[in-house]
Design an enzyme around this catalytic site. Structure first.
Site, PDB file in Angstrom:
ATOM      1  N   GLY A  14     -34.676  -0.725 -18.589  1.00 60.48           N
ATOM      2  CA  GLY A  14     -35.974  -0.100 -18.848  1.00 60.48           C
ATOM      3  C   GLY A  14     -36.016   0.666 -20.151  1.00 60.48           C
ATOM      4  O   GLY A  14     -36.972   0.506 -20.934  1.00 60.48           O
ATOM      5  N   THR A  89     -31.559  -2.612  -8.421  1.00 61.52           N
ATOM      6  CA  THR A  89     -31.621  -3.455  -7.218  1.00 61.52           C
ATOM      7  C   THR A  89     -30.191  -3.835  -6.826  1.00 61.52           C
ATOM      8  O   THR A  89     -29.801  -4.996  -6.913  1.00 61.52           O
ATOM      9  CB  THR A  89     -32.421  -4.745  -7.499  1.00 61.52           C
ATOM     10  N   THR A  91     -26.526  -4.387  -4.695  1.00 57.44           N
ATOM     11  CA  THR A  91     -26.221  -5.121  -3.460  1.00 57.44           C
ATOM     12  C   THR A  91     -26.321  -4.153  -2.286  1.00 57.44           C
ATOM     13  O   THR A  91     -25.874  -3.008  -2.364  1.00 57.44           O
ATOM     14  CB  THR A  91     -24.797  -5.712  -3.542  1.00 57.44           C
ATOM     15  N   LEU A 160     -31.071  -9.540 -21.426  1.00 62.50           N
ATOM     16  CA  LEU A 160     -30.211  -8.831 -22.381  1.00 62.50           C
ATOM     17  C   LEU A 160     -28.826  -8.606 -21.782  1.00 62.50           C
ATOM     18  O   LEU A 160     -28.676  -8.501 -20.559  1.00 62.50           O
ATOM     19  CB  LEU A 160     -30.841  -7.493 -22.787  1.00 62.50           C
ATOM     20  N   LYS A 217     -33.590 -16.461 -13.380  1.00 58.09           N
ATOM     21  CA  LYS A 217     -32.741 -15.300 -13.695  1.00 58.09           C
ATOM     22  C   LYS A 217     -31.442 -15.362 -12.902  1.00 58.09           C
ATOM     23  O   LYS A 217     -30.350 -15.215 -13.451  1.00 58.09           O
ATOM     24  CB  LYS A 217     -33.509 -14.007 -13.393  1.00 58.09           C
ATOM     25  N   CYS A 273     -24.304  -6.906 -12.743  1.00 59.07           N
ATOM     26  CA  CYS A 273     -25.194  -7.994 -12.315  1.00 59.07           C
ATOM     27  C   CYS A 273     -24.555  -9.305 -11.866  1.00 59.07           C
ATOM     28  O   CYS A 273     -25.063  -9.909 -10.928  1.00 59.07           O
ATOM     29  CB  CYS A 273     -26.199  -8.269 -13.420  1.00 59.07           C
ATOM     30  N   LYS A 276     -23.454  -9.232  -8.211  1.00 57.62           N
ATOM     31  CA  LYS A 276     -24.633  -8.914  -7.390  1.00 57.62           C
ATOM     32  C   LYS A 276     -25.588 -10.103  -7.324  1.00 57.62           C
ATOM     33  O   LYS A 276     -26.072 -10.473  -6.256  1.00 57.62           O
ATOM     34  CB  LYS A 276     -25.322  -7.692  -7.993  1.00 57.62           C
ATOM     35  N   ARG A 343     -19.764  -0.221 -14.237  1.00 55.36           N
ATOM     36  CA  ARG A 343     -20.148  -0.810 -12.952  1.00 55.36           C
ATOM     37  C   ARG A 343     -19.429  -2.145 -12.740  1.00 55.36           C
ATOM     38  O   ARG A 343     -19.468  -3.012 -13.605  1.00 55.36           O
ATOM     39  CB  ARG A 343     -21.677  -0.977 -12.893  1.00 55.36           C
TER      40      ARG A 343
HETATM   41  P1  NAD Z   1     -30.051   1.404 -13.900  1.00 54.21           P
HETATM   42  O1  NAD Z   1     -29.462   1.910 -12.645  1.00 54.21           O
HETATM   43  O2  NAD Z   1     -29.379   1.681 -15.194  1.00 54.21           O
HETATM   44  O3  NAD Z   1     -31.555   1.975 -14.044  1.00 54.21           O
HETATM   45  C1  NAD Z   1     -32.474   1.992 -13.013  1.00 54.21           C
HETATM   46  C2  NAD Z   1     -33.302   3.276 -13.137  1.00 54.21           C
HETATM   47  O4  NAD Z   1     -34.370   3.235 -12.184  1.00 54.21           O
HETATM   48  C3  NAD Z   1     -32.514   4.551 -12.843  1.00 54.21           C
HETATM   49  O5  NAD Z   1     -32.593   5.428 -13.955  1.00 54.21           O
HETATM   50  C4  NAD Z   1     -33.221   5.135 -11.590  1.00 54.21           C
HETATM   51  O6  NAD Z   1     -33.248   6.549 -11.579  1.00 54.21           O
HETATM   52  C5  NAD Z   1     -34.601   4.552 -11.720  1.00 54.21           C
HETATM   53  N1  NAD Z   1     -35.363   4.530 -10.466  1.00 54.21           N
HETATM   54  C6  NAD Z   1     -34.964   4.116  -9.239  1.00 54.21           C
HETATM   55  N2  NAD Z   1     -35.969   4.242  -8.351  1.00 54.21           N
HETATM   56  C7  NAD Z   1     -37.047   4.725  -9.037  1.00 54.21           C
HETATM   57  C8  NAD Z   1     -38.374   5.046  -8.670  1.00 54.21           C
HETATM   58  N3  NAD Z   1     -38.817   4.880  -7.421  1.00 54.21           N
HETATM   59  N4  NAD Z   1     -39.201   5.523  -9.633  1.00 54.21           N
HETATM   60  C9  NAD Z   1     -38.778   5.694 -10.900  1.00 54.21           C
HETATM   61  N5  NAD Z   1     -37.507   5.388 -11.316  1.00 54.21           N
HETATM   62  C10 NAD Z   1     -36.659   4.915 -10.385  1.00 54.21           C
HETATM   63  O7  NAD Z   1     -30.257  -0.157 -13.702  1.00 54.21           O
HETATM   64  P2  NAD Z   1     -30.315  -1.296 -14.848  1.00 54.21           P
HETATM   65  O8  NAD Z   1     -28.937  -1.686 -15.234  1.00 54.21           O
HETATM   66  O9  NAD Z   1     -31.286  -0.887 -15.884  1.00 54.21           O
HETATM   67  O10 NAD Z   1     -30.912  -2.509 -14.016  1.00 54.21           O
HETATM   68  C11 NAD Z   1     -32.255  -2.521 -13.600  1.00 54.21           C
HETATM   69  C12 NAD Z   1     -32.608  -3.918 -13.126  1.00 54.21           C
HETATM   70  O11 NAD Z   1     -32.512  -4.831 -14.221  1.00 54.21           O
HETATM   71  C13 NAD Z   1     -31.709  -4.476 -12.041  1.00 54.21           C
HETATM   72  O12 NAD Z   1     -32.491  -5.251 -11.171  1.00 54.21           O
HETATM   73  C14 NAD Z   1     -30.745  -5.365 -12.798  1.00 54.21           C
HETATM   74  O13 NAD Z   1     -30.282  -6.428 -11.998  1.00 54.21           O
HETATM   75  C15 NAD Z   1     -31.615  -5.903 -13.905  1.00 54.21           C
HETATM   76  N6  NAD Z   1     -30.906  -6.281 -15.138  1.00 54.21           N
HETATM   77  C16 NAD Z   1     -29.910  -5.472 -15.645  1.00 54.21           C
HETATM   78  C17 NAD Z   1     -29.288  -5.807 -16.852  1.00 54.21           C
HETATM   79  C18 NAD Z   1     -28.194  -4.960 -17.453  1.00 54.21           C
HETATM   80  O14 NAD Z   1     -27.623  -5.372 -18.444  1.00 54.21           O
HETATM   81  N7  NAD Z   1     -27.881  -3.798 -16.910  1.00 54.21           N
HETATM   82  C19 NAD Z   1     -29.701  -6.943 -17.550  1.00 54.21           C
HETATM   83  C20 NAD Z   1     -30.724  -7.733 -17.020  1.00 54.21           C
HETATM   84  C21 NAD Z   1     -31.316  -7.379 -15.810  1.00 54.21           C
HETATM   85  C1  UGA Z   2     -24.936 -10.438 -18.350  1.00 48.25           C
HETATM   86  C2  UGA Z   2     -25.668 -11.618 -19.021  1.00 48.25           C
HETATM   87  O1  UGA Z   2     -24.919 -12.046 -20.167  1.00 48.25           O
HETATM   88  C3  UGA Z   2     -27.075 -11.208 -19.447  1.00 48.25           C
HETATM   89  O2  UGA Z   2     -27.774 -12.347 -19.966  1.00 48.25           O
HETATM   90  C4  UGA Z   2     -27.832 -10.663 -18.228  1.00 48.25           C
HETATM   91  O3  UGA Z   2     -29.124 -10.230 -18.598  1.00 48.25           O
HETATM   92  C5  UGA Z   2     -27.060  -9.511 -17.647  1.00 48.25           C
HETATM   93  O4  UGA Z   2     -25.726  -9.958 -17.281  1.00 48.25           O
HETATM   94  C6  UGA Z   2     -27.669  -8.965 -16.394  1.00 48.25           C
HETATM   95  O5  UGA Z   2     -28.433  -9.626 -15.730  1.00 48.25           O
HETATM   96  O6  UGA Z   2     -27.295  -7.818 -16.112  1.00 48.25           O
HETATM   97  P1  UGA Z   2     -23.635  -8.297 -19.206  1.00 48.25           P
HETATM   98  O7  UGA Z   2     -23.142  -8.227 -17.802  1.00 48.25           O
HETATM   99  O8  UGA Z   2     -24.208  -7.072 -19.809  1.00 48.25           O
HETATM  100  O9  UGA Z   2     -24.768  -9.427 -19.341  1.00 48.25           O
HETATM  101  O10 UGA Z   2     -22.440  -8.761 -20.166  1.00 48.25           O
HETATM  102  P2  UGA Z   2     -21.739 -10.174 -20.473  1.00 48.25           P
HETATM  103  O11 UGA Z   2     -21.513 -10.245 -21.917  1.00 48.25           O
HETATM  104  O12 UGA Z   2     -22.434 -11.288 -19.838  1.00 48.25           O
HETATM  105  O13 UGA Z   2     -20.324 -10.003 -19.796  1.00 48.25           O
HETATM  106  C7  UGA Z   2     -20.169  -9.936 -18.390  1.00 48.25           C
HETATM  107  C8  UGA Z   2     -18.695  -9.886 -18.033  1.00 48.25           C
HETATM  108  O14 UGA Z   2     -18.080 -11.148 -18.275  1.00 48.25           O
HETATM  109  C9  UGA Z   2     -17.900  -8.859 -18.840  1.00 48.25           C
HETATM  110  O15 UGA Z   2     -16.980  -8.221 -18.001  1.00 48.25           O
HETATM  111  C10 UGA Z   2     -17.201  -9.706 -19.871  1.00 48.25           C
HETATM  112  O16 UGA Z   2     -16.013  -9.120 -20.341  1.00 48.25           O
HETATM  113  C11 UGA Z   2     -16.932 -10.975 -19.075  1.00 48.25           C
HETATM  114  N1  UGA Z   2     -16.749 -12.170 -19.923  1.00 48.25           N
HETATM  115  C12 UGA Z   2     -17.788 -12.642 -20.653  1.00 48.25           C
HETATM  116  C13 UGA Z   2     -15.534 -12.815 -19.936  1.00 48.25           C
HETATM  117  O17 UGA Z   2     -14.580 -12.408 -19.251  1.00 48.25           O
HETATM  118  N2  UGA Z   2     -15.394 -13.943 -20.703  1.00 48.25           N
HETATM  119  C14 UGA Z   2     -16.410 -14.439 -21.462  1.00 48.25           C
HETATM  120  O18 UGA Z   2     -16.206 -15.469 -22.145  1.00 48.25           O
HETATM  121  C15 UGA Z   2     -17.632 -13.761 -21.436  1.00 48.25           C
END
Ligand code: NAD
Ligand code: UGA
Length: 456
Positions: A14, A89, A91, A160, A217, A273, A276, A343
């Site tokens: 976000g 979201t 697990t 991302l 996704k 992710c 999960k 995480r």
């Molecule tokens: P995060 O835990 O970093 O952030 C989530 C935020 O939502 C927290 O700051 C929390 O306080 C807030 N929140 C929860 N309930 C709320 C409510 N009712 N009102 C307002 N705020 C609230 O999580 P994240 O890593 O940003 O992931 C968010 C989503 O995006 C997940 O579904 C994840 O699967 C997805 N996603 C994450 C990544 C990544 O790289 N982390 C990449 C792509 C997709």
């Molecule tokens: C991953 C995806 O790459 C994103 O496209 C997606 O949006 C995101 O999950 C999500 O949904 O949260 P992220 O987990 O941030 O992104 O990082 P990655 O670069 O994908 O790496 C994931 C894990 O795999 C890391 O622990 C990394 O070290 C490992 N990895 C990655 C390997 O061990 N080998 C590789 O060749 C690549």
């Protein structure tokens, strides 16, 4: 034309996503709301609560101009024409589907809050990763409202990766938008396309039906994780046969159909992710009675568990079958370089297994040391935390490199070796350093997917 956007959830997705939208759309007011007031205050001060290269600069461009962070979620909902939902979201850890299904409580609370406070026509955009058909559930909740508010729900999953979030948002391979196949649904899609079109070329903005977008996704993450597990499975064979996993990865990666990326063998994938989302996919398959498909994807996670466990087994075997009271310096606790996020980091399981062997573990990491401290607060006095890698390695019997931080490539390993117990061991869980060089210094070197380089 949309003039007021709200992002709910100021986390890893976000915060950066809304900041990039605000940067490129100066005529739109962007508010980001989160229930975590401490997080909000950090964002609003211009010093984001997460580490992400380039993020601070983007935030500072728009902060105070058309970007603002607030803990007043309900009030912010009232003024928004479009609401991006990026809440967590994780697990589920309880009840039905525990350990597999997505825990949708944060998401559902948000939906109810939107229902209660939104006014007029509002487009709700799912950014969180959600089980297939969640948009439909959200629409059902939103339609339960009795007021004058009307809603369109879009799925706009985020792709991302952490550590490269800003680059990924600025220059995405694609933006995916799913919406209802009705005139209202298509109109909502066009509004969102219009926002991304400020900086993303039109041909990279894909539209789909809502379920395809949601499933894409999960499928993208499952495919990426599967590649990591596949190369890790090959790394096991390499270690047994004398093949070198880097050479194998290069050889297969030059085939255009396979491609070079995501073939780095290591200690296993981490991050919030991959696991999960695969478990979520497995749960979905089970729900539809697709047991073979569920077992297929489940093996990607099982392979990942095995890879982490096997790393510790190799350490035990190399170090004369006992780690008791030996000092192990752990280089890197973050799940990957350039993030402070731990995480599901492989380092968590590996450190816990080392501690179970009664090793003394000293952890160093440039960005994730506080998070490591919190994670292992129950681990007792055998674990310590040290920002300086030279000090972490002092008196150690072994170094286990678990995160591919660039700074670890620039260290003086002659100096480190001189101050370690002998024989000194180096376990490279990321194929991050030159094993021959380390071996010449005197280390016994064990790199993932490569033969042992040992004088013992
Ligand atoms: P995060 O835990 O970093 O952030 C989530 C935020 O939502 C927290 O700051 C929390 O306080 C807030 N929140 C929860 N309930 C709320 C409510 N009712 N009102 C307002 N705020 C609230 O999580 P994240 O890593 O940003 O992931 C968010 C989503 O995006 C997940 O579904 C994840 O699967 C997805 N996603 C994450 C990544 C990544 O790289 N982390 C990449 C792509 C997709
Ligand atoms: C991953 C995806 O790459 C994103 O496209 C997606 O949006 C995101 O999950 C999500 O949904 O949260 P992220 O987990 O941030 O992104 O990082 P990655 O670069 O994908 O790496 C994931 C894990 O795999 C890391 O622990 C990394 O070290 C490992 N990895 C990655 C390997 O061990 N080998 C590789 O060749 C690549």
């Amino acid at each position: 034309m949309i003039r007021n956007i709200l992002g709910i959830g100021a986390g890893y997705v976000g915060g950066p996503t809304m900041a990039v939208i605000a940067k490129h759309c100066p005529e739109i007011s962007v508010v980001v709301a989160d229930i975590d007031a401490e997080r909000v205050a950090a964002w609003q001060s211009g010093a984001p609560p997460i580490y992400e290269p380039g993020l601070q600069d983007v935030v500072r461009v728009a902060l105070g101009r058309n970007l603002r962070f607030t803990a007043q979620v309900e009030e912010a909902i009232r003024d928004a024409e479009m609401i991006f939902v990026s809440v967590n979201t994780p697990t589920k850890t309880f009840g039905q589907g525990a350990g597999r299904a997505a825990d949708l409580q944060y998401w559902e609370k948000t939906a109810r809050s939107i229902l209660e406070h939104a006014r007029g026509q509002t487009i709700v955009v799912e950014k969180s990763t959600l089980p297939v058909r969640t948009a439909e559930a959200m629409e059902r909740i939103l339609k339960a409202g009795r007021g004058d508010a009307r809603f369109q729900v879009l799925s706009n999953p985020e792709f991302l990766a952490e550590g490269t979030a800003i680059a990924d948002l600025e220059n995405p391979d694609r933006v995916l938008i799913g919406g209802a196949e009705t005139p209202e649904g298509q109109a909502a899609i066009e509004e969102l396309v219009g926002i991304y079109a400020h900086w993303v070329p039109r041909e990279r903005i894909l539209t789909a039906n809502v379920w395809s977008a949601e499933l894409s996704k999960l499928a993208a993450n499952a495919f990426l994780a599967q590649r990591v597990s596949s190369i890790n499975a090959i790394s096991v064979i390499c270690e047994q046969t004398g093949a070198n996993v880097l050479e194998v990865a290069r050889a297969i990666g030059t085939d255009r159909r396979i491609g070079r990326d995501f073939l780095r063998a290591g200690v296993g994938f981490g991050g919030s992710c991959f696991q999960k989302d695969i478990l979520n996919l497995v749960y979905l398959c089970e729900h539809y009675g697709l047991d073979e498909v569920a077992r297929y994807w489940e093996m990607v996670v099982a392979m990942n568990q095995y890879q982490k466990h096997r790393f510790v087994e190799r350490m035990i075997r190399a170090m004369f079958n006992t780690l008791a009271d030996k000092r192990i310096a752990v280089f890197g606790f973050a799940f990957k370089a350039d993030t402070g996020d731990i995480r599901e980091s492989p380092a968590i399981q590996i450190c816990r297994e080392l501690l179970a062997e009664q090793a003394r573990v000293c952890i160093t990491d440039p960005k994730a040391l506080d998070a490591a401290r919190r994670e292992l607060k129950d681990a007792g006095s055998r674990v310590s935390f040290e920002p300086d890698p030279y000090k972490a390695a002092q008196g150690a019997h072994a170094i286990a490199l678990l995160t591919d931080w660039r700074e670890y490539q620039g260290l003086d390993y002659e100096r480190i070796y001189a101050e370690m117990e002998k024989p000194a061991f180096f376990f490279d869980g990321r194929n991050h350093l030159d094993p021959e060089k380390l071996f010449r210094i005197g280390f016994n070197v064990y790199a993932v997917g490569r033969p042992d380089l040992s004088a013992l």
